[in-house]
Design an enzyme around this catalytic site. Structure first.
Site, PDB file in Angstrom:
ATOM      1  N   SER A  63     -96.300  -1.002 -27.705  1.00 20.70           N
ATOM      2  CA  SER A  63     -95.286  -0.100 -27.116  1.00 20.70           C
ATOM      3  C   SER A  63     -93.854  -0.466 -27.472  1.00 20.70           C
ATOM      4  O   SER A  63     -92.945   0.314 -27.174  1.00 20.70           O
ATOM      5  CB  SER A  63     -95.424  -0.069 -25.597  1.00 20.70           C
ATOM      6  OG  SER A  63     -96.535   0.711 -25.252  1.00 20.70           O
ATOM      7  N   LYS A  66     -92.135   2.121 -29.281  1.00 17.45           N
ATOM      8  CA  LYS A  66     -91.545   3.279 -28.583  1.00 17.45           C
ATOM      9  C   LYS A  66     -90.010   3.249 -28.642  1.00 17.45           C
ATOM     10  O   LYS A  66     -89.360   4.295 -28.585  1.00 17.45           O
ATOM     11  CB  LYS A  66     -92.031   3.331 -27.129  1.00 17.45           C
ATOM     12  CG  LYS A  66     -93.546   3.627 -27.008  1.00 17.45           C
ATOM     13  CD  LYS A  66     -94.006   3.566 -25.564  1.00 17.45           C
ATOM     14  CE  LYS A  66     -95.386   4.149 -25.323  1.00 17.45           C
ATOM     15  NZ  LYS A  66     -96.520   3.286 -25.552  1.00 17.45           N
ATOM     16  N   TYR A 188     -99.369   8.112 -33.801  1.00 16.85           N
ATOM     17  CA  TYR A 188     -99.019   7.242 -32.665  1.00 16.85           C
ATOM     18  C   TYR A 188     -99.791   5.913 -32.736  1.00 16.85           C
ATOM     19  O   TYR A 188     -99.204   4.833 -32.602  1.00 16.85           O
ATOM     20  CB  TYR A 188     -99.316   7.987 -31.361  1.00 16.85           C
ATOM     21  CG  TYR A 188     -99.185   7.141 -30.112  1.00 16.85           C
ATOM     22  CD1 TYR A 188     -97.957   6.983 -29.480  1.00 16.85           C
ATOM     23  CD2 TYR A 188    -100.294   6.490 -29.572  1.00 16.85           C
ATOM     24  CE1 TYR A 188     -97.841   6.195 -28.346  1.00 16.85           C
ATOM     25  CE2 TYR A 188    -100.185   5.703 -28.435  1.00 16.85           C
ATOM     26  CZ  TYR A 188     -98.961   5.559 -27.825  1.00 16.85           C
ATOM     27  OH  TYR A 188     -98.842   4.767 -26.700  1.00 16.85           O
ATOM     28  N   TYR A 240     -92.114  -0.555 -17.617  1.00 23.28           N
ATOM     29  CA  TYR A 240     -93.002   0.310 -16.817  1.00 23.28           C
ATOM     30  C   TYR A 240     -92.785   0.142 -15.331  1.00 23.28           C
ATOM     31  O   TYR A 240     -91.685  -0.003 -14.856  1.00 23.28           O
ATOM     32  CB  TYR A 240     -94.467   0.065 -17.203  1.00 23.28           C
ATOM     33  CG  TYR A 240     -94.659   0.194 -18.679  1.00 23.28           C
ATOM     34  CD1 TYR A 240     -94.554   1.429 -19.291  1.00 23.28           C
ATOM     35  CD2 TYR A 240     -94.882  -0.922 -19.464  1.00 23.28           C
ATOM     36  CE1 TYR A 240     -94.686   1.558 -20.651  1.00 23.28           C
ATOM     37  CE2 TYR A 240     -95.031  -0.798 -20.836  1.00 23.28           C
ATOM     38  CZ  TYR A 240     -94.927   0.449 -21.410  1.00 23.28           C
ATOM     39  OH  TYR A 240     -95.032   0.567 -22.745  1.00 23.28           O
ATOM     40  N   VAL A 258     -98.403  -4.047 -25.037  1.00 19.72           N
ATOM     41  CA  VAL A 258     -99.632  -4.717 -24.597  1.00 19.72           C
ATOM     42  C   VAL A 258    -100.150  -5.739 -25.612  1.00 19.72           C
ATOM     43  O   VAL A 258    -101.102  -6.459 -25.322  1.00 19.72           O
ATOM     44  CB  VAL A 258    -100.772  -3.734 -24.228  1.00 19.72           C
ATOM     45  CG1 VAL A 258    -100.477  -2.987 -22.955  1.00 19.72           C
ATOM     46  CG2 VAL A 258    -101.117  -2.812 -25.371  1.00 19.72           C
TER      47      VAL A 258
HETATM   48  O1  DON Z   1    -101.102   3.724 -26.109  1.00 18.20           O
HETATM   49  C1  DON Z   1    -101.422   2.605 -25.747  1.00 18.20           C
HETATM   50  O2  DON Z   1    -102.066   2.420 -24.727  1.00 18.20           O
HETATM   51  C2  DON Z   1    -100.982   1.411 -26.590  1.00 18.20           C
HETATM   52  N1  DON Z   1    -100.945   1.740 -27.974  1.00 18.20           N
HETATM   53  C3  DON Z   1     -99.636   0.921 -26.213  1.00 18.20           C
HETATM   54  C4  DON Z   1     -99.494   0.626 -24.740  1.00 18.20           C
HETATM   55  C5  DON Z   1     -98.505  -0.413 -24.457  1.00 18.20           C
HETATM   56  O3  DON Z   1     -98.169  -1.260 -25.262  1.00 18.20           O
HETATM   57  C6  DON Z   1     -98.002  -0.445 -23.093  1.00 18.20           C
HETATM   58  N2  DON Z   1     -97.358  -1.699 -22.877  1.00 18.20           N
HETATM   59  N3  DON Z   1     -97.067  -2.410 -22.099  1.00 18.20           N
END
Ligand code: DON
Length: 304
Positions: A63, A66, A188, A240, A258
């Site tokens: 993420s 993003k 994505y 978040y 993540v």
């Molecule tokens: O879309 C997802 O779930 C992952 N590619 C990214 C989520 C993420 O990194 C949230 N982070 N804390």
């Protein structure tokens, strides 16, 4: 203490807790990363680099991408972006569907998954291969001309992306996704699977500490006002559901992923990145959050 001494002290203090928490396993390929990794890097706006531990090992930025897709979407759309994505903390998990239904397919902010899917949708309209455009955006800023995404990680997420697919379909039903859902999800998952090191990420985000100009390449990435706003969004939405607690403990604009990485910005001074794959329940790196908390405590610096 100088920055080198501070980073070594943080690494030493955190040794007992590195590996506590859980490595993300909902993307099967990420579960293979050893939990006991820890790296941290600080890159000053003068180009100076201070790093400890595994700061030169590439990891899955997830993420954190993003931030970069938001910058690129803003470069393309300007203020029109805010008609499709909000600017409020969500108070829900990054992959929650409930709010999206209640709020007619307009994601609360660009850092939860549906908000990032809208930014990716914007890139899909402009670029034939959007994930390559993200990679090409990152190469000069990171100082690594071979930044790339990991195909196995992207495929692993794509096979298990039912929740993201549900969000994308819901937004499509509300008219807030313009390209085919499969195209947006492919792009994505690939930009989430980009791999970079702590040093590269800390260097990349220095433009946010320097009024939108990337100090080492001299490139203007964003105008100063947008850079300020990006920092505001990172502070309020970048970690978040834990963003309030994170601002309380750390006091810096930050964005987590993540994969266990967190980038942070000390305006006027430096970009910071910490990586440790074991996560807290909110999805933020457990040792990473603590390292940043110690960093602002030991330097006596934060935005407050
Ligand atoms: O879309 C997802 O779930 C992952 N590619 C990214 C989520 C993420 O990194 C949230 N982070 N804390």
């Amino acid at each position: 203490m100088n920055t080198t001494e501070i980073l070594h002290r943080i690494h030493d203090e955190l040794r007992p807790i590195i590996g506590q928490g859980r490595v993300a396993s909902y993307i099967p390929e990420l579960a293979k990363v050893p939990a006991d990794r820890f790296g941290m890097a600080v890159v000053g706006i003068d180009g100076s680099v201070v790093a400890v531990g595994d700061a030169d090992i590439p990891f899955s930025i997830q993420s954190i991408s993003k931030v970069f897709t938001l910058v690129m979407a803003l470069q393309l759309e300007g203020d029109a972006l805010w008609e499709r994505v909000g600017r409020e903390p969500s108070g829900t998990a990054f992959n929650s569907l409930v709010q999206l239904e209640a709020e007619s397919g307009k994601p609360r902010n660009p850092f939860i998954n549906p908000g990032a899917l809208v930014c990716t949708d914007i890139l899909c309209r402009r670029f034939a291969v959007p994930e390559n455009a993200v990679v090409e955006f990152l190469r000069p800023l990171s100082g690594n001309p071979s930044v790339q995404y990991n195909r196995a990680v992207a495929a692993s997420e794509r096979r298990t992306s039912s929740r993201n697919a549900a969000m994308a379909h819901l937004m499509k039903a509300f008219g807030n996704l313009h390209n085919p859902v499969d195209e947006v999800l492919d792009a994505y998952c690939r930009h989430c699977a980009i791999e970079m090191t702590c040093v590269e990420l800390a260097r990349t985000v220095t433009f946010l500490a320097h009024g939108g100009i990337h100090p080492t390449s001299g490139q203007r990435v964003l105008d100063a006002s947008l850079a300020k706003r990006l920092n505001a969004l990172m502070l309020t939405c970048g970690t978040y559901d834990a963003a309030g607690d994170f601002a309380f403990r750390v006091g810096l604009p930050a964005k987590s992923g993540v994969g266990g990485g967190i980038v942070a910005v000390m305006p006027g001074e430096c970009g910071v990145c910490v990586w440790s794959p074991a996560l807290e329940p909110s999805g933020n790196s457990l040792a990473g959050s603590m390292a940043l908390e110690r960093f602002t405590t030991l330097t006596g610096r934060s935005i407050f």
